[in-house]
Design an enzyme around this catalytic site. Structure first.
Site, PDB file in Angstrom:
ATOM      1  N   TYR A 115      64.252  61.142  23.343  1.00  0.00           N
ATOM      2  CA  TYR A 115      65.387  60.278  23.009  1.00  0.00           C
ATOM      3  C   TYR A 115      65.121  58.844  23.474  1.00  0.00           C
ATOM      4  O   TYR A 115      65.298  57.889  22.714  1.00  0.00           O
ATOM      5  CB  TYR A 115      66.675  60.809  23.647  1.00  0.00           C
ATOM      6  N   SER A 128      70.978  51.583  23.079  1.00  0.00           N
ATOM      7  CA  SER A 128      71.529  52.253  24.253  1.00  0.00           C
ATOM      8  C   SER A 128      70.873  51.635  25.477  1.00  0.00           C
ATOM      9  O   SER A 128      69.788  51.052  25.385  1.00  0.00           O
ATOM     10  CB  SER A 128      71.197  53.759  24.192  1.00  0.00           C
TER      11      SER A 128
END
Length: 272
Positions: free
Chosen positions: A146, A133
């Site tokens: 995260y 990501s």
């Protein structure tokens, strides 16, 4: 186009589901892996072979990989897509939840990769694609755990690429921007729940509401853009080390590189 044997995790929804369908239509043999096999049933009409797999359980990994080797004799591509997002203030998120985030997003990737690597080494070929990501290049408000997993995945992938080069194994990272999947709602729910009754409740609730609005609207990219990036890596003789794709992916990475840190912090806090 060369037909390849592909193991794709997290194939029961979102990016993984669309990617399994997309690659199967190209003629590849796809083993779509997930904990809930029944959710992959519709993929069978495209030729996808559903397989039960929990990336946090070694026995499950062993059984899945060995069954593919028994059936096909090789694994050409591993797509490590399984993962989830858990948001919350560092003070609010339990260490148990933080460990779970690392178990799925990092240690699960490592366990499955370690299982597949000997087969790829023996065949002196293979491609490993890790779905990361832009969250591994920059940090958003309340996303500490995260982002910690995604930063770790970037480093893991870079080291893996160097280690396996001499064995003919290629490693690529997909750095996804904003993608319209249930991920954003799951992360927002985790954030709101973790903050209840705590010092960060007001800010976290506002941020969670903002995240839901972003994912409810038409801002985010369709998961097909990630499926196409994965396809390029699968079908290339020399795949890129990184594919940065999806809503605001490249602009945000660029801004993070050039803006002063506190200025970028302010943008992230206002955008949430």
């Amino acid at each position: 186009m060369e037909k390849k044997i592909i193991l794709l995790t997290g194939a029961s929804s979102g990016i993984g589901y669309q990617t399994a369908e997309f690659l199967a239509k190209q003629g590849h043999i796809i083993y779509g892996a997930a904990r809930r096999v029944e959710k992959m049933e519709p993929l069978k009409k495209y030729g996808v072979k559903p397989i039960q797999l929990d990336v946090t359980v070694q026995e499950s990994i062993d059984k899945a990989v060995e069954s593919i080797i028994e059936a096909e004799g090789r694994i050409d591509v591993l797509v490590n897509n399984a993962g989830y997002g858990s948001y919350g203030a560092i003070e609010d998120v339990t260490i148990e939840e933080a460990r779970k985030q690392f178990d799925v997003n990092i240690f699960g990737v490592a366990m499955l990769t370690k299982k597949v690597l000997p087969y790829m080494r023996n065949q002196h070929s293979g491609t490993i694609i890790n779905i990361a990501s832009i969250g591994g290049r920059l940090t958003t408000y309340f996303g500490a755990w995260y982002h910690a997993t995604k930063y770790a995945l970037e480093a893991f992938s870079d080291a893996l690429r160097m280690e396996t080069k001499e064995f003919g194994i290629k490693v690529s990272i997909i750095e996804a921007g904003g993608i319209k999947t249930p991920w954003g709602f799951i992360a927002a729910d985790h954030l709101a729940e973790s903050a209840k009754g705590g010092a960060y409740e007001a800010q976290a609730t506002a941020t969670a509401n903002g995240m839901r609005k972003q994912y409810e609207g038409n801002m985010m990219s369709n998961p097909i853009v990630i499926a196409k990036a994965i396809s390029r890596a699968v079908n290339s003789r020399c795949p890129k080390t990184r594919y940065t794709v999806g809503f605001m992916a490249k602009p945000l990475v660029w801004l993070h590189s050039w803006l002063p840190t506190r200025c970028f912090d302010a943008i992230m806090m206002r955008a949430s």
